[in-house]
Design a protein around this motif. Structure first.
Motif, short mmCIF file in Angstrom:
data_model
loop_
_atom_site.label_atom_id
_atom_site.label_comp_id
_atom_site.label_asym_id
_atom_site.label_seq_id
_atom_site.Cartn_x
_atom_site.Cartn_y
_atom_site.Cartn_z
N GLU A 34 0.84 -1.20 0.00
CA GLU A 34 0.00 0.00 0.00
C GLU A 34 0.88 1.25 0.00
O GLU A 34 0.61 2.21 -0.72
CB GLU A 34 -0.92 -0.01 1.23
CG GLU A 34 -1.93 1.11 1.26
CD GLU A 34 -3.00 0.95 0.20
OE1 GLU A 34 -3.45 1.98 -0.32
OE2 GLU A 34 -3.39 -0.18 -0.12
N GLN A 35 1.94 1.25 0.79
CA GLN A 35 2.84 2.40 0.83
C GLN A 35 3.63 2.53 -0.47
O GLN A 35 3.83 3.63 -0.98
CB GLN A 35 3.81 2.27 2.01
CG GLN A 35 3.17 2.47 3.35
CD GLN A 35 4.13 2.18 4.50
OE1 GLN A 35 5.26 1.76 4.29
NE2 GLN A 35 3.66 2.41 5.72
N GLN A 36 4.10 1.43 -1.00
CA GLN A 36 4.93 1.46 -2.19
C GLN A 36 4.14 1.85 -3.44
O GLN A 36 4.60 2.63 -4.25
CB GLN A 36 5.59 0.11 -2.41
CG GLN A 36 6.56 0.10 -3.59
CD GLN A 36 7.28 -1.24 -3.71
OE1 GLN A 36 7.10 -2.12 -2.90
NE2 GLN A 36 8.09 -1.36 -4.74
N TYR A 37 2.93 1.31 -3.58
CA TYR A 37 2.17 1.53 -4.80
C TYR A 37 1.05 2.54 -4.65
O TYR A 37 0.50 3.01 -5.63
CB TYR A 37 1.60 0.20 -5.32
CG TYR A 37 2.69 -0.75 -5.75
CD1 TYR A 37 3.32 -0.58 -6.98
CD2 TYR A 37 3.09 -1.79 -4.94
CE1 TYR A 37 4.33 -1.43 -7.37
CE2 TYR A 37 4.09 -2.65 -5.34
CZ TYR A 37 4.71 -2.47 -6.55
OH TYR A 37 5.71 -3.31 -6.94
N GLY A 38 0.67 2.88 -3.46
CA GLY A 38 -0.38 3.86 -3.25
C GLY A 38 -1.74 3.37 -3.72
O GLY A 38 -1.93 2.21 -4.06
N PRO A 44 0.21 -5.15 -6.65
CA PRO A 44 0.28 -6.59 -6.89
C PRO A 44 -0.49 -7.41 -5.85
O PRO A 44 -1.07 -8.44 -6.18
CB PRO A 44 1.78 -6.90 -6.83
CG PRO A 44 2.46 -5.61 -7.06
CD PRO A 44 1.54 -4.55 -6.56
N PHE A 45 -0.51 -6.96 -4.63
CA PHE A 45 -1.23 -7.69 -3.59
C PHE A 45 -2.73 -7.68 -3.86
O PHE A 45 -3.40 -8.71 -3.74
CB PHE A 45 -0.92 -7.09 -2.21
CG PHE A 45 -1.49 -7.87 -1.07
CD1 PHE A 45 -0.91 -9.06 -0.69
CD2 PHE A 45 -2.61 -7.43 -0.40
CE1 PHE A 45 -1.43 -9.80 0.36
CE2 PHE A 45 -3.15 -8.16 0.64
CZ PHE A 45 -2.55 -9.35 1.03
N ASP A 46 -3.25 -6.52 -4.27
CA ASP A 46 -4.67 -6.43 -4.62
C ASP A 46 -5.00 -7.29 -5.82
O ASP A 46 -6.04 -7.94 -5.88
CB ASP A 46 -5.08 -4.98 -4.89
CG ASP A 46 -5.10 -4.12 -3.63
OD1 ASP A 46 -5.15 -4.70 -2.52
OD2 ASP A 46 -5.07 -2.88 -3.76
N LEU A 47 -4.10 -7.28 -6.82
CA LEU A 47 -4.30 -8.14 -7.99
C LEU A 47 -4.32 -9.61 -7.59
O LEU A 47 -5.15 -10.38 -8.08
CB LEU A 47 -3.20 -7.90 -9.02
CG LEU A 47 -3.27 -6.59 -9.80
CD1 LEU A 47 -2.05 -6.44 -10.70
CD2 LEU A 47 -4.54 -6.52 -10.61
#
Length: 147
Positions: A34-38, A44-47
């Motif tokens: 969340e911090q890295q990709y905003g 990638p985690f959400d995907l």
């Protein structure tokens, strides 16, 4: 006996601790992504979570699709049988009465063209009229080949 129950309890405690550790790691990974990709970039985690959810839902969607396709084929079979039967009965009545009505074959031809298109999408030969085929089985086979 007490040593066996003590061992089982310590094993259960160890499993619970491992589960808590895994949840903590997953939470840290989620926060890191969340911090890295905003919020406005591809996470990638959400995907990964979405792919997992879709994998769980896919068998249900396939089952519903098979049901819809089978019902559609049954409806087409029934409508084709009724329409052909009605046309034959109308022709018989016209012949017996001696009155020939103007032919309105546009609707019938449009329906038969739609049926032929459906049959060709299943890879079936063009069969109209009296010959009975198991279109539902062919439909299911074509769906299973796609999936």
């Amino acid at each position: 006996m007490t040593s066996l129950s003590h061992s089982a309890e310590s094993f259960i405690v160890g499993l619970e601790k491992a589960e808590a550790d895994l949840k903590a790691v997953a939470h840290r990974l989620e926060e890191g992504f969340e911090q890295q990709y905003g919020r406005h970039q591809v996470n990638p985690f959400d995907l990964f979570q979405r792919i997992r959810r879709l994998e769980r839902q896919l068998p249900d969607v396939q089952k519903e699709c098979r049901i819809v396709l089978t019902t559609k084929q049954e409806l087409i079979d029934s409508a084709k049988s009724q329409l052909i039967g009605n046309c034959k009965a109308l022709e018989s009545l016209e012949h017996k009465s001696g009155h020939l009505l103007p032919k309105n074959t546009d609707t019938f031809q449009a329906f038969m063209a739609a049926v032929a298109e459906w049959d060709s999408s299943l890879g079936l030969p063009q069969q109209i009229g009296t010959q009975e085929t198991n279109l539902n089985q062919a439909l299911l086979n074509s769906v299973l080949e796609v999936t």
